[in-house]
Design a protein around this motif. Structure first.
Motif, short mmCIF file in Angstrom:
data_model
loop_
_atom_site.label_atom_id
_atom_site.label_comp_id
_atom_site.label_asym_id
_atom_site.label_seq_id
_atom_site.Cartn_x
_atom_site.Cartn_y
_atom_site.Cartn_z
N GLY A 19 0.68 -1.27 0.08
CA GLY A 19 0.11 -0.16 0.12
C GLY A 19 0.85 1.20 -0.07
O GLY A 19 0.75 2.18 -0.86
N SER A 20 1.74 1.44 0.93
CA SER A 20 2.62 2.78 1.01
C SER A 20 3.46 2.80 -0.07
O SER A 20 3.45 4.01 -0.70
N ASN A 21 4.13 1.52 -0.54
CA ASN A 21 5.08 1.82 -1.61
C ASN A 21 4.04 2.45 -2.83
O ASN A 21 4.71 3.05 -3.75
N LEU A 22 3.02 1.72 -3.38
CA LEU A 22 2.24 2.17 -4.11
C LEU A 22 1.79 3.44 -4.11
O LEU A 22 1.78 4.17 -5.43
N MET A 23 1.49 3.89 -3.12
CA MET A 23 0.99 5.31 -3.03
C MET A 23 2.07 6.36 -3.16
O MET A 23 1.85 7.17 -4.11
N TRP A 24 3.20 6.00 -2.79
CA TRP A 24 4.35 6.94 -3.02
C TRP A 24 4.84 6.78 -4.50
O TRP A 24 5.31 7.88 -5.08
N SER A 25 5.00 5.43 -4.94
CA SER A 25 5.14 5.69 -6.61
C SER A 25 4.29 6.47 -7.48
O SER A 25 4.71 7.13 -8.45
N PHE A 26 2.81 6.17 -7.12
CA PHE A 26 2.05 7.37 -7.61
C PHE A 26 1.94 8.64 -7.41
O PHE A 26 2.04 9.32 -8.69
N PHE A 27 2.36 8.95 -6.37
CA PHE A 27 2.54 10.39 -6.06
C PHE A 27 3.91 10.98 -6.88
O PHE A 27 3.81 12.14 -7.35
N GLY A 28 4.99 10.00 -6.90
CA GLY A 28 6.14 10.54 -7.61
C GLY A 28 5.88 10.75 -9.07
O GLY A 28 6.29 11.63 -9.66
N VAL A 29 5.00 9.94 -9.77
CA VAL A 29 4.85 9.84 -11.23
C VAL A 29 3.95 10.99 -11.41
O VAL A 29 4.07 11.89 -12.33
N LEU A 30 2.88 11.22 -10.68
CA LEU A 30 2.04 12.60 -10.73
C LEU A 30 2.68 13.78 -10.58
O LEU A 30 2.66 14.59 -11.40
N VAL A 31 3.52 13.85 -9.60
CA VAL A 31 4.28 15.25 -9.38
C VAL A 31 5.13 15.28 -10.70
O VAL A 31 5.41 16.58 -11.32
N GLY A 32 6.06 14.31 -10.89
CA GLY A 32 7.15 14.50 -12.04
C GLY A 32 6.19 14.73 -13.50
O GLY A 32 6.86 15.57 -14.05
N ASN A 33 5.23 14.35 -13.67
CA ASN A 33 4.33 14.58 -15.01
C ASN A 33 4.14 16.10 -14.86
O ASN A 33 4.21 16.77 -15.80
N LEU A 34 3.47 16.64 -13.74
CA LEU A 34 2.90 17.86 -13.62
C LEU A 34 4.36 18.90 -13.78
O LEU A 34 4.20 20.03 -14.20
N ILE A 35 4.99 18.47 -12.93
CA ILE A 35 6.48 19.34 -13.01
C ILE A 35 7.11 19.51 -14.55
O ILE A 35 7.45 20.59 -14.80
N GLY A 36 6.89 18.36 -15.08
CA GLY A 36 7.59 18.30 -16.34
C GLY A 36 7.19 19.30 -17.49
O GLY A 36 7.75 19.77 -18.13
N VAL A 37 5.81 19.21 -17.07
CA VAL A 37 5.13 20.37 -18.27
C VAL A 37 5.36 21.68 -17.86
O VAL A 37 5.38 22.52 -18.91
N LEU A 38 5.79 22.09 -16.78
CA LEU A 38 5.97 23.60 -16.55
C LEU A 38 7.13 23.99 -17.07
O LEU A 38 8.33 23.43 -16.92
#
Length: 522
Positions: A19-38
């Motif tokens: 659970g916790s590992n999957l949550m942090w992996s999702f968080f990293g992908v989401l943040v990376g995707n959003l940051i990459g667009v800026l």
């Protein structure tokens, strides 16, 4: 051996799906995707900001989060490059060359769809290589010393110089300009300032993000600042608009395969960096294409090849970092630092001492890339709606994000002036029909070529023959010579074909076609 690897991979999926590992992996992908667009932001800035968070986290979710940011920002950077001509991550500067023209033709959704397919395919191949070929790639990496790295960098420079549209001489001139920009700063051997013009802010050299954003993002805005319409006529983007046609897939798929191979090979070499990978993949596509002159006008191969190489290298980059403790670039150095902070020493013993980290990381790559696809299917419509914003609103907003992103790299206003200067320079060069992409290639590779050239001569006690007596180096030097001969022959044949031929002026529409008159040598 294969059975054991599959068993370890199954163990890794068990770790990644916690659970916790999957949550942090999702968080990293989401943040990376959003940051990459800026504009101006990227994986390096995002990981730098979130690195203190890992101090209080368990090692496994900490590394999964940072890895998710890394490859999530790769796709986000492609979105900005294709839709806005602003590569927030320098390796995506090559994607601007054909991705942005596709957007202006109303094919931005197709370009993003091809990027999504290329990223997932290349990342999957990179993961498989990590699982089964890590020991072999590590052995290959050990064979590349300063001599071999110099030779392959030289080949990359020559290939990149000839990849621009128009005159090869202009491409070489822009590469040399990039090389000059690359030597600005402190000489690593003598410690003296070079070409700093007395400015202490230039002691560390010019900023890569500032140059890439200036040459591509700001320059394009300056050239189109009087345009009041939107960038492209996209209408309402549906999922079907992202699906390439059979003809487009037929052209893009071989480019994906070639790009994946290039990214995999360079990913195993520590210290090469991701930018050279995309440039070489793009140059390769031009060389194998039957219509190389069309590159830069919206060729789908010019998007698929570089993007595949970037994503496969992103995955394979972890091999030298985890197995040898040698980071491939600044982002890998930060992830290496995160491991050391957690008291984990990267190296050959990492797999046996910390199998949960190594195999959990590999499994999270696949999970993260699936998350990336699921996330971006609904988000693509949001990104493409940016194209409907009129230029009078888009221009100041983009300038604000560029300034904010570049300032955040070193908290220096001087970086913003760098962006402005290179934006003006880029706009002037584009007006004069010079390609600005080779400038970035020369800037990135210049210091690496110089450093490895000096090291090779130091180890050989000044013997220049070392570059042709070592087999791997001699092979790349031979390829450089062949490339130069090929370009020279093409230029000579082009001049010879036009000699003695005079074309009459074009006639008005509807009139008989103008004839071509051949004049004898007398």
């Amino acid at each position: 051996m294969i059975g054991q690897s599959l068993h370890d991979l199954w163990f890794g999926f068990g770790v990644a799906f916690q659970g916790s590992n999957l949550m942090w992996s999702f968080f990293g992908v989401l943040v990376g995707n959003l940051i990459g667009v800026l504009p101006g932001m990227g994986a390096l800035q995002a990981i730098s900001i979130l690195l203190p968070l890992t101090y209080v986290m368990h090692p496994v979710p900490a590394i999964l989060m940072l890895a998710g940011i890394f490859y999530g920002s790769q796709y986000g950077g492609a979105i900005g490059a294709i839709l806005m001509n602003m590569p927030s991550h320098p390796p995506h500067a090559v994607t601007c060359l054909d991705g942005y023209p596709m957007t202006k033709q109303g094919k931005g959704g197709v370009a993003l769809g091809v990027t999504m397919i290329a990223s997932f395919l290349a990342a999957s191949v990179g993961i498989i290589v990590m699982i089964f070929a890590s020991p072999l790639l590590v052995q290959i990496a050990f064979k590349f010393g300063p001599t071999e790295i110099f030779s392959i960098m030289l080949l990359g420079l020559l290939a990149g110089s000839t990849m621009s549209r128009g005159s090869p001489l202009k491409g070489v001139a822009m590469t040399l300009f990039g090389l000059l920009c690359g030597v600005v700063g402190t000489d690593v051997n003598s410690g003296s300032f070079r070409f700093a013009f007395g400015l202490p802010e230039l002691s560390d050299g010019l900023e890569l993000v500032a140059i890439s954003m200036g040459l591509f993002g700001v320059a394009d805005f300056l050239l189109n600042v009087n345009r009041m319409k939107t960038i492209g006529d996209t209408g309402t983007l549906k999922l079907s608009d992202m699906r390439p046609s059979k003809e487009e897939l037929k052209r893009a798929f071989p480019a994906m395969i070639r790009g994946t191979i290039v990214g995999t090979v360079f990913g195993a070499m520590p210290g090469t960096g991701p930018t050279i990978t995309t440039f070489i993949a793009y140059a390769l596509e031009r060389k194998v294409s039957k219509t190389p002159n069309k590159f830069g006008t919206g060729m789908i191969e010019g998007v698929a090849g570089p993007e595949a190489s970037a994503h496969s290298k992103t995955q394979v980059d972890f091999i030298p970092t985890m197995s040898l403790g040698i980071p491939g670039d600044a982002v890998m150095a930060l992830i290496l630092g995160a491991l050391l902070i957690q008291g984990i020493q990267p190296g050959p013993q990492l797999i046996t001492e910390h199998p949960d980290i190594f195999w959990g990381l590999i499994a999270s790559f696949w999970i993260g890339n699936v998350i990336l696809v699921i996330l971006n299917v609904p988000l693509i419509g949001v990104w493409v709606k940016l194209l409907k914003v009129p230029y009078k609103y888009l221009f100041p907003a983009a300038m604000f994000f560029i300034a904010t992103g570049v300032y955040s790299t070193q908290n220096s206003l001087f970086q913003i002036w760098e962006v402005l200067v290179f934006g003006i320079v880029g706009a002037v060069l584009m007006t004069l029909e010079f390609s600005v992409a080779p400038i970035l290639l020369g800037f990135v590779l210049g210091p690496m070529v110089e450093e490895n050239f000096r090291r090779a001569l130091l180890l050989s006690r000044g013997d220049m023959s070392v570059f042709v007596t070592r087999p791997i180096s001699a092979t790349f030097i031979g390829l450089c010579a062949l490339l130069l001969l090929g370009v020279s022959y093409s230029a000579w044949r082009g001049r010879g074909g036009r000699k003695g031929v005079v074309e009459l002026p074009k006639t008005p529409e509807g009139a008989p076609p103008a004839e071509t008159v051949s004049i004898s040598g007398k």
